[in-house]
Design a protein around this motif. Structure first.
Motif, mmCIF file in Angstrom:
data_model
loop_
_atom_site.group_PDB
_atom_site.id
_atom_site.type_symbol
_atom_site.label_atom_id
_atom_site.label_comp_id
_atom_site.label_asym_id
_atom_site.label_seq_id
_atom_site.Cartn_x
_atom_site.Cartn_y
_atom_site.Cartn_z
ATOM 1 N N LEU A 1 0.851 -1.237 -0.006
ATOM 2 C CA LEU A 1 -0.213 0.144 -0.057
ATOM 3 C C LEU A 1 0.858 1.168 0.285
ATOM 4 O O LEU A 1 1.761 1.354 0.706
ATOM 5 C CB LEU A 1 -0.875 0.009 1.127
ATOM 6 N N TRP A 2 0.307 2.323 -0.571
ATOM 7 C CA TRP A 2 1.070 3.608 -0.680
ATOM 8 C C TRP A 2 0.956 4.141 0.689
ATOM 9 O O TRP A 2 -0.199 4.063 1.424
ATOM 10 C CB TRP A 2 0.135 4.499 -1.610
ATOM 11 N N ASN A 3 1.863 4.722 1.128
ATOM 12 C CA ASN A 3 2.051 5.103 2.626
ATOM 13 C C ASN A 3 1.927 6.489 2.619
ATOM 14 O O ASN A 3 3.057 7.312 2.368
ATOM 15 C CB ASN A 3 3.298 4.660 3.425
ATOM 16 N N PRO A 4 0.748 7.173 3.343
ATOM 17 C CA PRO A 4 0.965 8.711 3.392
ATOM 18 C C PRO A 4 1.890 9.351 4.234
ATOM 19 O O PRO A 4 2.282 10.530 3.845
ATOM 20 C CB PRO A 4 -0.863 9.049 3.778
ATOM 21 N N CYS A 5 2.367 8.537 5.373
ATOM 22 C CA CYS A 5 3.286 9.071 6.137
ATOM 23 C C CYS A 5 4.503 9.382 5.623
ATOM 24 O O CYS A 5 5.399 10.351 5.755
ATOM 25 C CB CYS A 5 3.404 8.183 7.307
ATOM 26 N N THR A 6 4.917 8.537 4.604
ATOM 27 C CA THR A 6 6.287 8.822 4.164
ATOM 28 C C THR A 6 6.003 9.372 2.559
ATOM 29 O O THR A 6 7.256 9.945 2.071
ATOM 30 C CB THR A 6 6.978 7.407 3.937
ATOM 31 N N GLU A 7 5.048 9.391 2.133
ATOM 32 C CA GLU A 7 5.038 9.705 0.623
ATOM 33 C C GLU A 7 4.461 11.089 0.574
ATOM 34 O O GLU A 7 4.582 12.139 -0.486
ATOM 35 C CB GLU A 7 3.941 8.966 -0.121
ATOM 36 N N ILE A 8 3.821 12.007 1.575
ATOM 37 C CA ILE A 8 3.468 13.241 1.552
ATOM 38 C C ILE A 8 4.327 14.195 2.446
ATOM 39 O O ILE A 8 4.816 13.979 3.448
ATOM 40 C CB ILE A 8 2.067 13.461 2.259
ATOM 41 N N SER A 9 5.002 15.079 1.634
ATOM 42 C CA SER A 9 6.096 15.953 2.046
ATOM 43 C C SER A 9 5.472 16.995 3.226
ATOM 44 O O SER A 9 4.412 17.241 3.235
ATOM 45 C CB SER A 9 6.821 16.763 1.100
ATOM 46 N N ASP A 10 6.554 17.401 4.136
ATOM 47 C CA ASP A 10 6.343 18.353 4.956
ATOM 48 C C ASP A 10 5.916 19.718 4.462
ATOM 49 O O ASP A 10 4.927 20.116 4.795
ATOM 50 C CB ASP A 10 7.483 18.701 5.957
ATOM 51 N N ALA A 11 6.385 19.784 3.267
ATOM 52 C CA ALA A 11 5.961 21.071 2.613
ATOM 53 C C ALA A 11 4.568 20.959 1.958
ATOM 54 O O ALA A 11 3.769 22.029 2.403
ATOM 55 C CB ALA A 11 6.904 21.510 1.370
ATOM 56 N N ALA A 12 4.162 19.993 1.503
ATOM 57 C CA ALA A 12 2.735 19.778 1.026
ATOM 58 C C ALA A 12 1.666 19.998 2.375
ATOM 59 O O ALA A 12 0.750 20.336 2.238
ATOM 60 C CB ALA A 12 2.527 18.550 0.261
ATOM 61 N N LEU A 13 2.072 19.384 3.380
ATOM 62 C CA LEU A 13 1.381 19.368 4.636
ATOM 63 C C LEU A 13 1.170 20.776 5.232
ATOM 64 O O LEU A 13 -0.073 21.319 5.291
ATOM 65 C CB LEU A 13 1.947 18.625 5.741
ATOM 66 N N THR A 14 2.301 21.541 5.250
ATOM 67 C CA THR A 14 2.303 22.936 5.368
ATOM 68 C C THR A 14 1.451 23.711 4.700
ATOM 69 O O THR A 14 0.592 24.455 5.066
ATOM 70 C CB THR A 14 3.670 23.490 5.595
ATOM 71 N N GLU A 15 1.439 23.488 3.464
ATOM 72 C CA GLU A 15 0.553 24.066 2.359
ATOM 73 C C GLU A 15 -0.956 23.703 2.480
ATOM 74 O O GLU A 15 -1.795 24.610 2.396
ATOM 75 C CB GLU A 15 0.960 23.817 0.788
ATOM 76 N N ALA A 16 -1.113 22.609 2.968
ATOM 77 C CA ALA A 16 -2.402 22.129 3.070
ATOM 78 C C ALA A 16 -3.081 22.765 4.337
ATOM 79 O O ALA A 16 -4.186 22.466 4.605
ATOM 80 C CB ALA A 16 -2.490 20.541 3.352
#
Length: 174
Positions: free
Chosen positions: A39-54
């Motif tokens: 399975l695709w892992n959101p903890c490792t595949e979503i960057s901190d920069a994307a999370l901050t932007e979100a």
């Protein structure tokens, strides 16, 4: 949002929204005896920069459901002052989500050019949450927003989900 103060509400709501889990599923932590895809892992595949932007704080990351891994799922959550964001992946289908008792009010939505099925989860916290499931080759990717039960005057959680989704959905696997 303080996870300790709202974990019980969110964990209960999230469990209701999840489709039953099979034992023996493969996760990104390694294969088991079955040959299901990783399975695709959101903890490792979503960057901190994307999370901050979100609009969430990457430092608030919580893996699993309430910090506990779930067989057949990859789950990762983050907080903002107004809402909690959780991204789930599993090999279940959109149809299985639609058949799950408690998942209601399904409707088609398009976020960042990708079609998904938005829904609510019944219960006392129904108006605090909004979910969308997107079909993916591995099964689905689910995006969930839960507004803080400790604040009043917040936007509709589906409005937050739409905004967050514009940033994160392009990262999700197809």
């Amino acid at each position: 949002m303080k996870r300790a103060g709202t974990a019980m509400v969110f964990a209960g709501l999230a469990v209701v929204g999840l489709v039953g889990c099979d034992s023996g599923d493969s996760t990104s932590k390694g294969a088991t005896t079955t040959a299901k895809p990783v399975l695709w892992n959101p903890c490792t595949e979503i960057s901190d920069a994307a999370l901050t932007e979100a609009g969430v704080d990457p430092a608030t990351e919580e893996k699993g459901l309430g910090g506990n891994p779930m067989s057949g799922w990859e789950i990762c959550a983050w907080d903002s002052p107004d809402f909690a964001l959780t991204v789930y992946t599993t090999n279940k289908t959109v149809d299985e989500f639609e058949q799950k008792p408690g998942n209601v009010e399904f409707r088609d939505v398009t976020i960042a050019g990708r079609t998904g099925r938005e829904f609510k989860v019944t219960g006392a916290s129904k108006d605090l949450g909004c979910d969308v499931v997107f079909p993916a080759q591995q099964g689905i990717v689910q995006l969930q927003i839960l507004n803080s039960p400790l604040k009043t005057g917040l936007n509709d959680p589906c409005d937050y989900l739409q905004r967050v989704g514009e940033v994160l959905v392009p990262i999700f696997p197809n």
